[in-house]
Design an enzyme around this catalytic site. Structure first.
Site, PDB file in Angstrom:
ATOM      1  N   HIS A 125       0.908  -3.532  -1.909  1.00 43.67           N
ATOM      2  CA  HIS A 125      -0.002  -4.624  -1.572  1.00 43.67           C
ATOM      3  C   HIS A 125       0.800  -5.928  -1.600  1.00 43.67           C
ATOM      4  O   HIS A 125       1.778  -6.046  -2.329  1.00 43.67           O
ATOM      5  CB  HIS A 125      -1.127  -4.658  -2.610  1.00 43.67           C
ATOM      6  CG  HIS A 125      -2.253  -5.585  -2.308  1.00 43.67           C
ATOM      7  ND1 HIS A 125      -2.167  -6.949  -2.502  1.00 43.67           N
ATOM      8  CD2 HIS A 125      -3.516  -5.352  -1.857  1.00 43.67           C
ATOM      9  CE1 HIS A 125      -3.325  -7.514  -2.179  1.00 43.67           C
ATOM     10  NE2 HIS A 125      -4.159  -6.572  -1.785  1.00 43.67           N
ATOM     11  N   ASP A 202       1.297  -1.780 -10.484  1.00 45.32           N
ATOM     12  CA  ASP A 202       0.068  -2.313  -9.903  1.00 45.32           C
ATOM     13  C   ASP A 202      -0.988  -1.219 -10.011  1.00 45.32           C
ATOM     14  O   ASP A 202      -0.958  -0.239  -9.270  1.00 45.32           O
ATOM     15  CB  ASP A 202       0.321  -2.697  -8.444  1.00 45.32           C
ATOM     16  CG  ASP A 202      -0.946  -3.101  -7.700  1.00 45.32           C
ATOM     17  OD1 ASP A 202      -2.046  -3.015  -8.275  1.00 45.32           O
ATOM     18  OD2 ASP A 202      -0.823  -3.495  -6.522  1.00 45.32           O
ATOM     19  N   GLN A 205      -5.709   0.187  -7.842  1.00 49.81           N
ATOM     20  CA  GLN A 205      -6.396   1.376  -7.345  1.00 49.81           C
ATOM     21  C   GLN A 205      -6.285   2.560  -8.305  1.00 49.81           C
ATOM     22  O   GLN A 205      -7.024   3.539  -8.162  1.00 49.81           O
ATOM     23  CB  GLN A 205      -5.817   1.777  -5.978  1.00 49.81           C
ATOM     24  CG  GLN A 205      -5.868   0.713  -4.918  1.00 49.81           C
ATOM     25  CD  GLN A 205      -7.277   0.373  -4.466  1.00 49.81           C
ATOM     26  OE1 GLN A 205      -8.213   1.150  -4.665  1.00 49.81           O
ATOM     27  NE2 GLN A 205      -7.448  -0.792  -3.866  1.00 49.81           N
ATOM     28  N   LYS A 228     -12.881  -3.532  -8.957  1.00 48.54           N
ATOM     29  CA  LYS A 228     -12.677  -2.234  -8.321  1.00 48.54           C
ATOM     30  C   LYS A 228     -13.129  -1.078  -9.217  1.00 48.54           C
ATOM     31  O   LYS A 228     -13.055   0.079  -8.810  1.00 48.54           O
ATOM     32  CB  LYS A 228     -11.203  -2.064  -7.924  1.00 48.54           C
ATOM     33  CG  LYS A 228     -10.733  -3.079  -6.880  1.00 48.54           C
ATOM     34  CD  LYS A 228      -9.297  -2.844  -6.473  1.00 48.54           C
ATOM     35  CE  LYS A 228      -8.761  -3.977  -5.612  1.00 48.54           C
ATOM     36  NZ  LYS A 228      -9.384  -4.059  -4.289  1.00 48.54           N
ATOM     37  N   CYS A 367      -3.744  -6.187   3.581  1.00 47.10           N
ATOM     38  CA  CYS A 367      -2.794  -6.816   2.647  1.00 47.10           C
ATOM     39  C   CYS A 367      -1.537  -5.966   2.459  1.00 47.10           C
ATOM     40  O   CYS A 367      -1.001  -5.862   1.349  1.00 47.10           O
ATOM     41  CB  CYS A 367      -3.453  -7.089   1.291  1.00 47.10           C
ATOM     42  SG  CYS A 367      -4.827  -8.247   1.378  1.00 47.10           S
TER      43      CYS A 367
END
Length: 409
Positions: A125, A202, A205, A228, A367
């Site tokens: 991302h 990261d 997700q 999320k 993104c």
């Protein structure tokens, strides 16, 4: 279906009753963008505003004390959710983006030097690319990318070759927001640490769909967002190993991050307050705590099993559409994210047509422009699933895609 997956099944229809938006009739297939919020989260935030709306850490009256208790209780929930060693390692941020920027600004500017190597992947991302580009340009460091192969898997041979160059920092996704690929984060972290690198993951997700045990993984930093994982927007978490956080300078300065201020210097507050300047989004923190309770009550293993079942079903149904191409690995190697294109139809047009069918998907570069360039497309369409998604929504997606084919034939 395997016995294990059958044992992990839960009542999706009952779960859906907790989500007001899902009663509107829209097939919401954009949870990788932002999830829906259950009534339990909304009610927890409303209770704060209605019953004990006061600032934290700075009031000697009952409402403030109650707000402070709920705010800090959410930190304990987060600590337990990711199995951090200490609640002091849990830093509230505005989301994954701010968490990564905090590390780039505070840790990066103190530790990265001219000529150092920073390693990321081509599937990141923008939030896990741009901060490192800025840092590398400022410090004269070098930024290198791990490529993907034609199946959408990370080129681990390239990764290992870059590690042999002794990078200062390695940053990579837990789950790709476009390919759906689940990265082997334990293997990648262990290899990077053996090469002497600091590791940031990261988890935007990953945390909502798979969960994480940061001590088991062994990473130095892990960032994720509340919105999320069924929580509110505007709040997220940066996990950092305590010894690293204690050595880092503050990211922002102001109230609540100080121990004492003098005319010529300031003594900073201990962790985690050192990185939480100013009045925090109190209701959102409380809502995030309620969201974590909600997710854990269902069970992350059950959620992942449900998404896996839906992803396999979607792969099979979408594969029957002539001219449709799915990007990334097979269903068994991904979370509930499917990025695709349909020959002759721009993803934005596709999303517009699907909206007429009351099907909500994401369309664009999502993104991840370097990844789009690597895939040789300007944009993709993306359907993503979560704990409340169901098969009939995928059926409606397929019907909409067939309609798009007819319109653009």
């Amino acid at each position: 279906m395997s016995t294990l997956r059958s044992e992990l099944r839960y009542d999706v229809a009952a779960i859906r009753k907790d989500f007001a938006f899902l009663q509107t009739g829209t097939a919401y297939l954009d949870s990788a963008n932002t999830s829906q919020r259950p009534r339990q989260v909304i009610e927890a935030m409303e209770e704060y505003y209605s019953e004990y709306n006061a600032n934290i850490h700075r009031g000697a009256y009952r409402a403030s004390e109650r707000a402070t208790e709920r705010y800090e209780a959410a930190r304990d929930r987060v600590r337990d959710f990711i199995n951090a060693a200490s609640r002091r390692e849990i830093i509230y941020t505005r989301g994954t983006t701010e968490g990564i920027n905090l590390v780039a600004y505070s840790w990066g500017r103190r530790n990265v030097r001219e000529g150092d190597l920073i390693v990321v992947t081509i599937a990141e991302h923008h939030s896990n690319i741009v901060p490192w580009q800025i840092l590398a340009a400022e410090k004269g460091a070098r930024l290198e990318y791990v490529d993907i192969d034609e199946r959408g898997e990370l080129r681990m041979d390239q990764y290992r070759a870059l590690l042999e160059q002794g990078p200062r920092l390695v940053a990579f996704f837990h789950v790709s927001n476009n390919l759906g690929l689940i990265a082997p984060i334990e293997e990648m972290t262990a290899a990077a640490k053996a090469a002497g690198a600091t590791v940031l993951i990261d988890g935007a997700q990953g945390a909502p769909h798979l969960g994480v045990d940061v001590r088991d993984v062994g990473c130095d930093f892990y960032a994720f967002s509340s919105h999320k994982l069924c929580g509110p927007t505007g709040i997220g978490v940066l996990y950092g190993r305590r010894e690293l956080l204690e050595a880092m300078p503050p990211f922002q300065a102001g109230g609540d991050m100080i121990r004492a201020v003098f005319k010529d210097h300031t003594d900073y507050a201990p962790l985690p307050e050192k990185f939480e300047a100013g009045t925090q989004p109190i209701a959102e923190v409380i809502g995030m705590g309620a969201a974590i309770d909600y997710i854990r009550a269902i069970g992350l293993d059950a959620i992942h099993a449900h998404e896996q079942e839906l992803t396999e079903y979607a792969f099979e149904a979408m594969s029957e559409i002539e001219g449709l191409r799915i990007f990334g690995p097979p269903a068994s190697r991904r979370a509930g994210v499917i990025a695709f294109d349909l020959a002759g139809v721009h993803p934005h047009d596709l999303a517009t047509i699907l909206d007429r069918h009351d099907v909500a998907i994401r369309a664009g570069h999502n993104c991840a422009m370097p990844l789009m360039e690597r895939l040789g497309v300007p944009a993709v369409a993306r359907a993503s699933f979560y704990l409340y998604s169901q098969r009939d929504e995928i059926d409606r997606l397929v019907e909409g895609l067939q309609d798009a084919k007819r319109i653009f034939a």
